[in-house]
Design a protein around this motif. Structure first.
Motif, PDB file in Angstrom:
ATOM      1  N   HIS A   1       1.066  -1.167   0.065  1.00 36.16           N
ATOM      2  CA  HIS A   1       0.105   0.053  -0.015  1.00 36.16           C
ATOM      3  C   HIS A   1       0.902   1.237   0.008  1.00 36.16           C
ATOM      4  CE1 HIS A   1      -3.944  -1.465   0.387  1.00 36.16           C
ATOM      5  NE2 HIS A   1      -3.687  -2.345   1.127  1.00 36.16           N
ATOM      6  N   LEU A   2       1.789   1.345   0.834  1.00 39.26           N
ATOM      7  CA  LEU A   2       2.957   2.358   0.817  1.00 39.26           C
ATOM      8  C   LEU A   2       3.486   2.732  -0.389  1.00 39.26           C
ATOM      9  CD1 LEU A   2       4.336   2.302   4.447  1.00 39.26           C
ATOM     10  CD2 LEU A   2       2.485   3.822   3.662  1.00 39.26           C
ATOM     11  N   LEU A   3       3.951   1.677  -0.952  1.00 33.60           N
ATOM     12  CA  LEU A   3       4.582   1.885  -2.324  1.00 33.60           C
ATOM     13  C   LEU A   3       3.824   2.042  -3.390  1.00 33.60           C
ATOM     14  CD1 LEU A   3       6.821  -1.335  -2.309  1.00 33.60           C
ATOM     15  CD2 LEU A   3       7.634   1.179  -1.810  1.00 33.60           C
ATOM     16  N   ASN A   4       2.600   1.693  -3.547  1.00 30.53           N
ATOM     17  CA  ASN A   4       1.545   2.188  -4.327  1.00 30.53           C
ATOM     18  C   ASN A   4       1.107   3.718  -4.160  1.00 30.53           C
ATOM     19  OD1 ASN A   4       1.350  -0.324  -6.214  1.00 30.53           O
ATOM     20  ND2 ASN A   4       0.045  -1.036  -4.604  1.00 30.53           N
TER      21      ASN A   4
ATOM     22  N   GLY B   1       6.112  16.170  -4.502  1.00 33.91           N
ATOM     23  CA  GLY B   1       4.750  15.378  -5.028  1.00 33.91           C
ATOM     24  C   GLY B   1       4.112  14.611  -3.802  1.00 33.91           C
ATOM     25  N   LEU B   2       4.948  13.805  -3.050  1.00 36.96           N
ATOM     26  CA  LEU B   2       4.772  13.049  -1.926  1.00 36.96           C
ATOM     27  C   LEU B   2       3.924  13.866  -0.726  1.00 36.96           C
ATOM     28  CD1 LEU B   2       4.458  10.136  -1.268  1.00 36.96           C
ATOM     29  CD2 LEU B   2       6.912  10.548  -0.060  1.00 36.96           C
ATOM     30  N   GLY B   3       4.548  14.968  -0.816  1.00 39.91           N
ATOM     31  CA  GLY B   3       3.945  15.994   0.161  1.00 39.91           C
ATOM     32  C   GLY B   3       2.467  16.220  -0.015  1.00 39.91           C
ATOM     33  N   ALA B   4       2.360  16.613  -1.348  1.00 36.94           N
ATOM     34  CA  ALA B   4       1.085  16.911  -1.974  1.00 36.94           C
ATOM     35  C   ALA B   4       0.105  16.115  -1.861  1.00 36.94           C
ATOM     36  CB  ALA B   4       1.308  17.608  -3.331  1.00 36.94           C
ATOM     37  N   LEU B   5       0.468  14.623  -1.985  1.00 37.59           N
ATOM     38  CA  LEU B   5      -0.154  13.482  -1.882  1.00 37.59           C
ATOM     39  C   LEU B   5      -0.822  13.346  -0.519  1.00 37.59           C
ATOM     40  CD1 LEU B   5       0.989  10.859  -4.438  1.00 37.59           C
ATOM     41  CD2 LEU B   5      -0.959  12.106  -4.598  1.00 37.59           C
ATOM     42  N   MET B   6       0.298  13.539   0.477  1.00 37.19           N
ATOM     43  CA  MET B   6      -0.015  13.427   1.802  1.00 37.19           C
ATOM     44  C   MET B   6      -1.240  14.137   2.413  1.00 37.19           C
ATOM     45  SD  MET B   6       3.527  12.008   3.348  1.00 37.19           S
ATOM     46  CE  MET B   6       3.167  11.822   4.926  1.00 37.19           C
ATOM     47  N   GLY B   7      -0.816  15.486   1.738  1.00 32.90           N
ATOM     48  CA  GLY B   7      -1.703  16.678   2.394  1.00 32.90           C
ATOM     49  C   GLY B   7      -3.326  16.221   1.535  1.00 32.90           C
TER      50      GLY B   7
END
Length: 89
Positions: free
Chosen positions: A9-12, A52-58
Motif C-alpha cells: 500500500h505504501l509503495l502504491n 509530490g509526496l507531500g501533496a499526496l499526503m496533504g
C-alpha cells in the motif's frame, strides 16, 4: 493487514509521485535551457518526489482517502513548482 500488505500500500501510494518526479526531471532539460541550481538529476528527481509526496499526503489528510483527482492535480502542481524552483537562475 500484514507487513507485506502495508508495504504494498505504501509503495502504491508513493509510485505516482516517484514517476512524475523522475519524468519531470528528465524532460526538463529538453524544454528548459538554463543550467539548474540542483545540478544532479538525482537531486532534481528527489526534490520533485518529496514535493509530490507531500501533496499526496496533504490530500490524504484533507480528504481522508487516497486517489482523489484533486490530490493528483496538487501533486502535479507541486512537482512543477519544485522543478521551477530547482531550475531558477
Amino acid at each position: 493487514m500484514g507487513p507485506l500488505d502495508l508495504l504494498n500500500h505504501l509503495l502504491n501510494f508513493a509510485a505516482p509521485a516517484l514517476v512524475v518526479g523522475v519524468l519531470l526531471a528528465l524532460l526538463a532539460s529538453l524544454f528548459y535551457r538554463k543550467v539548474p541550481v540542483a545540478l544532479s538529476l538525482y537531486a532534481q528527481a528527489a526534490i520533485n518526489f518529496v514535493a509530490g509526496l507531500g501533496a499526496l499526503m496533504g490530500g490524504l489528510v484533507f480528504f481522508g482517502r487516497d486517489g482523489k483527482m484533486l490530490s493528483y492535480g496538487a501533486m502535479v502542481l507541486a512537482c512543477a513548482a519544485s522543478q521551477w524552483w530547482a531550475m531558477r537562475r
